[in-house]
Design a protein around this motif. Structure first.
Motif, mmCIF file in Angstrom:
data_model
loop_
_atom_site.group_PDB
_atom_site.id
_atom_site.type_symbol
_atom_site.label_atom_id
_atom_site.label_comp_id
_atom_site.label_asym_id
_atom_site.label_seq_id
_atom_site.Cartn_x
_atom_site.Cartn_y
_atom_site.Cartn_z
ATOM 1 N N LEU A 1 -3.618 -1.953 -7.145
ATOM 2 C CA LEU A 1 -4.112 -1.448 -5.866
ATOM 3 C C LEU A 1 -4.482 0.030 -5.949
ATOM 4 O O LEU A 1 -5.462 0.469 -5.335
ATOM 5 C CB LEU A 1 -3.058 -1.677 -4.780
ATOM 6 C CG LEU A 1 -2.713 -3.149 -4.502
ATOM 7 C CD1 LEU A 1 -1.618 -3.245 -3.452
ATOM 8 C CD2 LEU A 1 -3.946 -3.930 -4.060
ATOM 9 N N SER B 1 -9.125 -6.344 -2.190
ATOM 10 C CA SER B 1 -9.725 -5.244 -2.948
ATOM 11 C C SER B 1 -9.675 -5.472 -4.450
ATOM 12 O O SER B 1 -10.403 -4.810 -5.208
ATOM 13 C CB SER B 1 -9.016 -3.925 -2.609
ATOM 14 O OG SER B 1 -7.684 -3.910 -3.108
ATOM 15 N N LYS C 1 -7.970 0.619 -7.389
ATOM 16 C CA LYS C 1 -9.054 0.452 -6.418
ATOM 17 C C LYS C 1 -9.159 1.670 -5.505
ATOM 18 O O LYS C 1 -10.266 2.092 -5.135
ATOM 19 C CB LYS C 1 -8.813 -0.809 -5.578
ATOM 20 C CG LYS C 1 -9.846 -1.005 -4.453
ATOM 21 C CD LYS C 1 -11.268 -1.067 -5.016
ATOM 22 C CE LYS C 1 -12.298 -1.311 -3.905
ATOM 23 N NZ LYS C 1 -12.358 -0.175 -2.965
ATOM 24 N N THR D 1 1.450 -4.570 -9.494
ATOM 25 C CA THR D 1 0.630 -4.605 -8.278
ATOM 26 C C THR D 1 0.328 -3.198 -7.787
ATOM 27 O O THR D 1 -0.799 -2.919 -7.338
ATOM 28 C CB THR D 1 1.360 -5.402 -7.186
ATOM 29 O OG1 THR D 1 1.786 -6.650 -7.724
ATOM 30 C CG2 THR D 1 0.461 -5.636 -5.985
ATOM 31 N N ALA E 1 1.277 1.766 -3.640
ATOM 32 C CA ALA E 1 0.013 2.196 -4.233
ATOM 33 C C ALA E 1 -0.276 3.653 -3.898
ATOM 34 O O ALA E 1 -0.755 4.415 -4.753
ATOM 35 C CB ALA E 1 -1.122 1.301 -3.743
ATOM 36 N N PRO F 1 -4.196 -5.781 1.513
ATOM 37 C CA PRO F 1 -5.010 -5.080 0.509
ATOM 38 C C PRO F 1 -5.510 -5.938 -0.639
ATOM 39 O O PRO F 1 -6.281 -5.454 -1.472
ATOM 40 C CB PRO F 1 -4.026 -4.034 -0.026
ATOM 41 C CG PRO F 1 -2.704 -4.741 0.020
ATOM 42 C CD PRO F 1 -2.751 -5.606 1.273
ATOM 43 N N LEU G 1 0.811 -1.214 0.000
ATOM 44 C CA LEU G 1 0.000 0.000 0.000
ATOM 45 C C LEU G 1 0.843 1.262 0.000
ATOM 46 O O LEU G 1 0.378 2.318 -0.438
ATOM 47 C CB LEU G 1 -0.963 -0.001 1.187
ATOM 48 C CG LEU G 1 -2.203 -0.880 1.010
ATOM 49 C CD1 LEU G 1 -3.031 -0.919 2.288
ATOM 50 C CD2 LEU G 1 -3.062 -0.398 -0.165
#
Length: 301
Positions: free
Chosen positions: A115, A238, A118, A111, A86, A235, A83
């Motif tokens: 993420l 998601s 989303k 990746t 992200a 995460p 994250l």
């Protein structure tokens, strides 16, 4: 491959966003005002390794690429969860006010895009992700990493970080199996921008062995289905709620774990489509960039 871009090198525009202690280094190919494409590299590399793909896409898109945190000229804060990456992509998208983005990513960089899409619903038009790093939270395992994976992470710390010159790096990497199939342009771009000059004329990896080991720890945890995450949690669930078209690709000569993680992504993402790059390995964009450009354009159509 279709292109109106001459075959000579077209240097990207370099800039950065964010304050000095959280700076994200950026590249831009092509004129502003076209639909945006955002390219995100995999672990250990830099934005410049996209050059052969980006210069061709610049006939159609305003192409951006970033050095992921811990890499190249970007910030190296010590926090390297999924994250975190992200969030950096979201910061780029918000700062540049990008919309209808074509996200194109490789490995852990893929990746990042999944993420981020989303976290920023409606901002991405489509995602083209090459062997993303994905765990399936529905099949999570208890316990930590295996001893074998821990040894591999620790082994990263023994990686050589300094060389006498950029030419010495190129010669050593040209002979290494991991880079054997890279184009000369891609490898030279990595050597030039993935290493920083030292005062004595030597060069040193920007993504040092210590940083890469920290980056690899959550990646190996995801590979082995034991990733828990930080205070924000895991995460990956998601991915079942992505709201844009996604194409997941694999490479025929890639390792089994990359194909396995791609299968996990396909099982999680709604409406996903797939593609296989024949006669290519994991770093497909640096091995056969012309095939990647063709596939990226085909998905857009």
């Amino acid at each position: 491959m279709r292109s109106s871009i001459p075959s000579l090198m077209i240097d990207p525009h370099r800039f950065s966003i964010g304050p000095a202690d959280a700076e994200i280094a950026m590249l831009q190919w092509g004129e502003s005002g076209k639909p945006p494409a955002l390219l995100v590299h995999g672990t250990g590399f830099v934005a410049h390794v996209w050059h052969e793909v980006a210069r061709e896409l610049a006939s159609t898109y305003t192409v951006y690429a970033l050095d992921r945190r811990g890499h190249g000229a970007s910030h190296k804060p010590g926090a390297y969860h999924f994250l975190d990456y992200a969030d950096d992509v979201c910061r780029v998208v918000d700062t540049l006010d990008l919309r209808d983005i074509y996200g194109i990513g490789h490995s852990a960089g893929a990746t990042d895009l999944l993420l981020a899409a989303k976290l920023l619903p409606g901002r991405f038009a489509r995602l083209f992700v090459m062997e993303p790093t994905v765990m399936d939270p529905r099949a999570a395992r208890s316990g930590g990493l295996s001893e074998e994976s821990l040894a591999r992470v620790q082994g990263t710390l023994r990686r050589r970080a300094e060389f006498d010159s950029a030419d010495a790096v190129f010669e050593r990497y040209r002979a290494a199996p991991a880079f054997a199939d890279w184009t000369e342009t891609s490898l030279r771009a990595y050597v030039r921008h993935g290493f920083a000059p030292l005062d004595d004329g030597r060069v040193r990896l920007c993504c040092t062995p210590e940083i890469e080991a920290a980056i690899l720890l959550p990646i190996y945890e995801a590979m082995e289905q034991v990733y828990i995450g930080d205070a924000r949690g895991n995460p990956f669930a998601s991915l079942t709620k992505l709201d844009c078209p996604v194409r997941v690709t694999t490479a025929a000569k890639s390792g089994p774990i990359y194909k396995e993680m791609a299968r996990r992504a396909v099982s999680l993402i709604p409406g996903v489509t797939t593609r296989v790059f024949e006669n290519a390995g994991h770093c497909v964009a640096q091995e056969v960039p012309e095939h990647v450009v063709e596939a990226v354009r085909e998905f857009a159509e």
